[in-house]
Design an enzyme around this catalytic site. Structure first.
Site, short mmCIF file in Angstrom:
data_model
loop_
_atom_site.label_atom_id
_atom_site.label_comp_id
_atom_site.label_asym_id
_atom_site.label_seq_id
_atom_site.Cartn_x
_atom_site.Cartn_y
_atom_site.Cartn_z
N GLY A 216 -6.42 -91.53 -80.71
CA GLY A 216 -6.88 -90.26 -80.17
C GLY A 216 -8.39 -90.15 -80.23
O GLY A 216 -9.10 -91.16 -80.32
N ASN A 217 -8.89 -88.93 -80.16
CA ASN A 217 -10.33 -88.70 -80.28
C ASN A 217 -10.57 -87.40 -81.01
O ASN A 217 -9.64 -86.74 -81.47
CB ASN A 217 -11.01 -88.73 -78.90
CG ASN A 217 -10.43 -87.67 -77.95
OD1 ASN A 217 -10.25 -86.53 -78.32
ND2 ASN A 217 -10.14 -88.10 -76.73
N ARG A 218 -11.84 -86.99 -81.10
CA ARG A 218 -12.21 -85.83 -81.92
C ARG A 218 -12.21 -84.51 -81.14
O ARG A 218 -12.70 -83.51 -81.64
CB ARG A 218 -13.59 -86.06 -82.54
CG ARG A 218 -13.65 -87.21 -83.53
CD ARG A 218 -15.01 -87.26 -84.21
NE ARG A 218 -15.06 -88.26 -85.26
CZ ARG A 218 -15.45 -89.51 -85.09
NH1 ARG A 218 -15.84 -89.90 -83.87
NH2 ARG A 218 -15.47 -90.36 -86.09
#
Length: 407
Positions: A216-218
């Site tokens: 995923g990412n932030r």
């Protein structure tokens, strides 16, 4: 510091009359009065004598900076109920007791709250609070139906623990829900996006590596949620397709939760079938594990590395066939202008909102953003650091300019 604009205050320059009737939940009305002022509104409070038994009028006078009227005959202003009613851009009654609902439904004017509600032509929002048996009583439900048919809006009551210790429907809605419902009500009356369907995506995606891990990412989803709120405040019907984020659903917004890019694509295909605009504020993962494991991947005693084969995810906005006005986002760490301009034709966008997520105050999880808008006709607009809600309105201004006339 971000530049402050009037659009940071969703109720800027509006005059809100807050009616308070006799319920133990009156203490929440004090917080509501404070939050309404923080949102930019001028707040004028009227109370029933029963409400004044639970909370002092001085509390509201301190919070609003205005005199509070409990007894019309002791008010400094002649015909106070009429004058207060005429000043109102909206009236909120919170808490609204069963007695209050009955009075309004039958046109009774036994106290200052009912008098003002009968005299005003402004939209009225009721936030009921009472015992669940009182709420469920056929007489109360008939009163609610009568008021709804007259155009009165409701928020709540909510399910939960009641003052009696029982559990059921009867709790006063929380302050953010009441203010959200008020903003939606005002937008539906006067907003420039009334009758429009705006689809917004928000947050990242979780592409499973195994049952407990993901790629995923932030992305926090804050920008997309701000756009959804601003569109609602301007009268639009909003569908919010959200990845796994830790944000409460804004009042009045249809939310569809997804986990992966594949799920987001399906949800957006369905939502954009009849939309006037799609604003792709989400940050879906570009790649996913090609072969996710059925069970948790275990570390071997002599293992020093792990190789994961990645497959490319579909480009969601490029895959969508229509959706109306098409808006994309480019979250970059370098070559902002070049990457943003490349995406415009590739994704068939009307304009793209680009930001450097490595810049202070403009990255994932912040309350602010600094954006550059690149248009398909070559125009470029640069903006200072602003709140994400203010940025949302800048985006919606440009969406509105592109909308086709309504039939």
């Amino acid at each position: 510091m971000p530049a402050f604009t009037p659009r940071d205050l969703p109720l800027q320059d509006l005059h809100i009359v807050l009616g308070v009737t006799g319920s133990i939940s009156c203490y929440k009305a004090a917080d509501l009065a404070s939050k309404l002022r923080q949102a930019g509104a001028a707040v004028e409070v009227v109370m029933t004598p029963a409400a004044a038994q639970f909370i002092s009028p001085l509390t509201f006078r301190s919070l609003t900076g205005r005199d509070v009227i409990v007894d019309m005959f002791q008010a400094a202003e002649a015909e106070a109920h009429v004058e207060v009613a005429r000043r109102a851009d909206a009236m909120v009654i919170a808490p609204a007791t069963a007695d209050c609902l009955a009075s309004l439904a039958h046109g009774l004017a036994g106290d200052m709250v009912a008098l003002t509600a009968l005299a005003t032509r402004a939209p009225i929002l009721l936030a009921p609070a009472m015992d669940n048996h009182m709420w469920e009583h056929p007489a109360t439900q008939e009163n609610v139906l009568t008021l709804r048919e007259r155009g009165v809006a409701f928020v709540g009551p909510m399910e939960g623990r009641l003052a009696s210790g029982r559990t059921g429907a009867g709790r006063l809605a929380e302050v953010p829900q009441i203010i959200g419902a008020l903003r939606q009500l005002l937008g539906q009356r006067t907003g420039d996006l009334r009758g429009r369907h705006i689809v917004v995506s928000a947050g990242g995606t979780h592409e499973p590596l195994d049952p407990v891990r993901f790629i995923g990412n932030r992305s926090s989803g804050r920008m997309g949620f701000a756009i959804a709120e601003a569109a609602r405040d301007r009268g639009a019907f909003v569908t919010l397709v959200a990845g796994p984020v830790a944000l409460e659903t804004p009042w009045g917004i249809q939310r569809v939760d997804i986990q992966t890019v594949a799920e987001m694509l399906v949800a957006l295909e369905q939502a954009t079938a009849d939309s006037d605009a799609i604003i792709m504020a989400a940050a879906p993962a570009d790649f996913r594990p090609a072969h996710p494991a059925d069970h948790k991947i275990k570390k071997a005693p002599d293992q020093s590395s792990l190789t994961i084969e990645l497959a490319q995810n579909p480009d969601i906005i490029a895959s969508l066939p229509g959706g109306g006005v098409r808006v994309g986002f480019a979250a970059e760490t370098r070559n902002l202008a070049d990457y943003a301009r490349q995406k415009l034709p590739a994704k068939r966008l009307h304009f793209i909102v680009a930001n450097d997520v490595s810049a202070p105050g403009s990255g994932f999880g912040t309350e602010t953003n600094q954006v550059v808008i690149f248009h398909d006709d070559g125009r470029v607009e640069e903006f200072p650091l602003l709140s994400k809600y203010a940025v949302a309105h800048l985006i919606l201004d440009r969406v509105r300019e592109r909308l086709q006339p309504q039939s």
